[in-house]
Design a protein around this motif. Sequence first.
Motif, PDB file in Angstrom:
ATOM      1  N   ASN A 182    -101.575  79.569 -37.695  1.00 58.58           N
ATOM      2  CA  ASN A 182    -102.228  80.460 -36.729  1.00 58.58           C
ATOM      3  C   ASN A 182    -101.982  79.947 -35.311  1.00 58.58           C
ATOM      4  N   ILE A 183    -101.707  80.871 -34.397  1.00 61.59           N
ATOM      5  CA  ILE A 183    -101.427  80.499 -33.012  1.00 61.59           C
ATOM      6  C   ILE A 183    -102.666  80.791 -32.169  1.00 61.59           C
ATOM      7  N   SER A 184    -103.259  79.741 -31.608  1.00 59.05           N
ATOM      8  CA  SER A 184    -104.444  79.888 -30.761  1.00 59.05           C
ATOM      9  C   SER A 184    -104.011  80.045 -29.311  1.00 59.05           C
ATOM     10  N   LEU A 185    -104.430  81.137 -28.699  1.00 57.16           N
ATOM     11  CA  LEU A 185    -104.107  81.406 -27.294  1.00 57.16           C
ATOM     12  C   LEU A 185    -105.363  81.292 -26.443  1.00 57.16           C
ATOM     13  N   SER A 186    -105.210  80.675 -25.284  1.00 58.28           N
ATOM     14  CA  SER A 186    -106.305  80.579 -24.316  1.00 58.28           C
ATOM     15  C   SER A 186    -105.828  81.130 -22.983  1.00 58.28           C
TER      16      SER A 186
ATOM     17  N   PRO B 244    -115.353  87.338 -11.192  1.00 56.82           N
ATOM     18  CA  PRO B 244    -115.355  87.785  -9.790  1.00 56.82           C
ATOM     19  C   PRO B 244    -113.916  88.065  -9.366  1.00 56.82           C
ATOM     20  N   TRP B 245    -113.386  89.225  -9.780  1.00 56.22           N
ATOM     21  CA  TRP B 245    -111.992  89.544  -9.470  1.00 56.22           C
ATOM     22  C   TRP B 245    -111.765  89.517  -7.970  1.00 56.22           C
ATOM     23  N   PRO B 246    -110.591  89.103  -7.550  1.00 55.90           N
ATOM     24  CA  PRO B 246    -110.303  89.036  -6.107  1.00 55.90           C
ATOM     25  C   PRO B 246    -110.143  90.439  -5.523  1.00 55.90           C
ATOM     26  N   PRO B 247    -110.066  90.544  -4.213  1.00 50.48           N
ATOM     27  CA  PRO B 247    -109.815  91.848  -3.583  1.00 50.48           C
ATOM     28  C   PRO B 247    -108.543  92.477  -4.129  1.00 50.48           C
ATOM     29  N   SER B 248    -108.451  93.794  -4.014  1.00 50.99           N
ATOM     30  CA  SER B 248    -107.335  94.525  -4.611  1.00 50.99           C
ATOM     31  C   SER B 248    -105.974  94.147  -4.017  1.00 50.99           C
ATOM     32  N   ASN B 249    -105.972  93.501  -2.867  1.00 48.83           N
ATOM     33  CA  ASN B 249    -104.690  93.126  -2.270  1.00 48.83           C
ATOM     34  C   ASN B 249    -104.292  91.677  -2.586  1.00 48.83           C
ATOM     35  N   GLY B 250    -105.087  90.992  -3.404  1.00 48.68           N
ATOM     36  CA  GLY B 250    -104.823  89.583  -3.695  1.00 48.68           C
ATOM     37  C   GLY B 250    -104.055  89.380  -4.988  1.00 48.68           C
ATOM     38  N   THR B 251    -103.693  88.141  -5.245  1.00 46.94           N
ATOM     39  CA  THR B 251    -103.058  87.767  -6.511  1.00 46.94           C
ATOM     40  C   THR B 251    -103.825  86.588  -7.100  1.00 46.94           C
ATOM     41  N   VAL B 252    -103.784  86.490  -8.419  1.00 44.57           N
ATOM     42  CA  VAL B 252    -104.418  85.366  -9.095  1.00 44.57           C
ATOM     43  C   VAL B 252    -103.428  84.784 -10.094  1.00 44.57           C
ATOM     44  N   SER B 253    -103.750  83.587 -10.544  1.00 44.97           N
ATOM     45  CA  SER B 253    -102.912  82.922 -11.536  1.00 44.97           C
ATOM     46  C   SER B 253    -103.701  82.784 -12.829  1.00 44.97           C
ATOM     47  N   PHE B 254    -103.075  83.135 -13.926  1.00 42.55           N
ATOM     48  CA  PHE B 254    -103.669  82.934 -15.240  1.00 42.55           C
ATOM     49  C   PHE B 254    -102.847  81.880 -15.977  1.00 42.55           C
ATOM     50  N   ARG B 255    -103.523  80.838 -16.448  1.00 39.57           N
ATOM     51  CA  ARG B 255    -102.829  79.865 -17.284  1.00 39.57           C
ATOM     52  C   ARG B 255    -102.947  80.342 -18.727  1.00 39.57           C
ATOM     53  N   VAL B 256    -101.797  80.503 -19.364  1.00 36.80           N
ATOM     54  CA  VAL B 256    -101.763  80.902 -20.776  1.00 36.80           C
ATOM     55  C   VAL B 256    -101.366  79.667 -21.573  1.00 36.80           C
ATOM     56  N   ARG B 257    -102.215  79.319 -22.543  1.00 34.98           N
ATOM     57  CA  ARG B 257    -101.971  78.128 -23.351  1.00 34.98           C
ATOM     58  C   ARG B 257    -101.886  78.533 -24.822  1.00 34.98           C
ATOM     59  N   ALA B 258    -100.875  78.039 -25.506  1.00 32.65           N
ATOM     60  CA  ALA B 258    -100.698  78.337 -26.931  1.00 32.65           C
ATOM     61  C   ALA B 258    -100.678  77.029 -27.712  1.00 32.65           C
ATOM     62  N   ALA B 259    -101.370  77.016 -28.845  1.00 33.33           N
ATOM     63  CA  ALA B 259    -101.408  75.830 -29.699  1.00 33.33           C
ATOM     64  C   ALA B 259    -101.248  76.260 -31.152  1.00 33.33           C
TER      65      ALA B 259
END
Length: 196
Positions: A74-78, A115-130
């Motif tokens: 099984n692949i656990s994603l975070s 708390p999503w950022p303003p509509s003109n911003g960008t965010v980073s998501f770290r995707v981790r798989a184990a």
Amino acid sequence: MMADDGGCGRCCFSFVLTSGLSALFLWLSLRTYKPSLFIQDLYVPGLNSRNNHTIFFQLTLRNQMKDKGVGYANISLSFLYNSTLLVANHTLPAFYQGHAKTAHRKDSVNAAALPWPPSNGTVSFRVRAATRVRSKIMLWFTKSHALVVAADVEVGASGEKVKKKSIKLKSGVADPGSRWLRMGVANAMLFAVFIF
């Protein structure tokens, strides 16, 4: 008598050389590599609409071994918001991947309210798989090895992944193949010293 000693020495040298080459070719044929994992797509509608907290993703898994299959546990994603705040966990079921095959897993997961950022911003998501992987050589599987990889994926105001190309998830865990290579070289050197 001296001629016999020379013939015996040549015979021993030939035996050692043949044995060493046979061991090297056997090791090369049994050597395994971990598969490569990529984030092909990542879409977070909540960045564009605060009422939707779903994360849509596509994970690509590549087995680059031409003569060996890969069995995945099984692949656990975070998924971590701004690479620090855990917002979602998801599990993909175990499966088997054939020789030199590429698998795609499209799915979605509900994320915690953020708390999503303003509509003109960008965010980073770290995707981790184990997961744990085993290589299939002919009819049998090798011992399983841990595979833990991660990558930061930048998401724009539209909720879509900024980079068009797939993003490789990388590991800080040492590859077992490199450990076997070091052990193989060390054993060959010890064998040569012992013989001579």
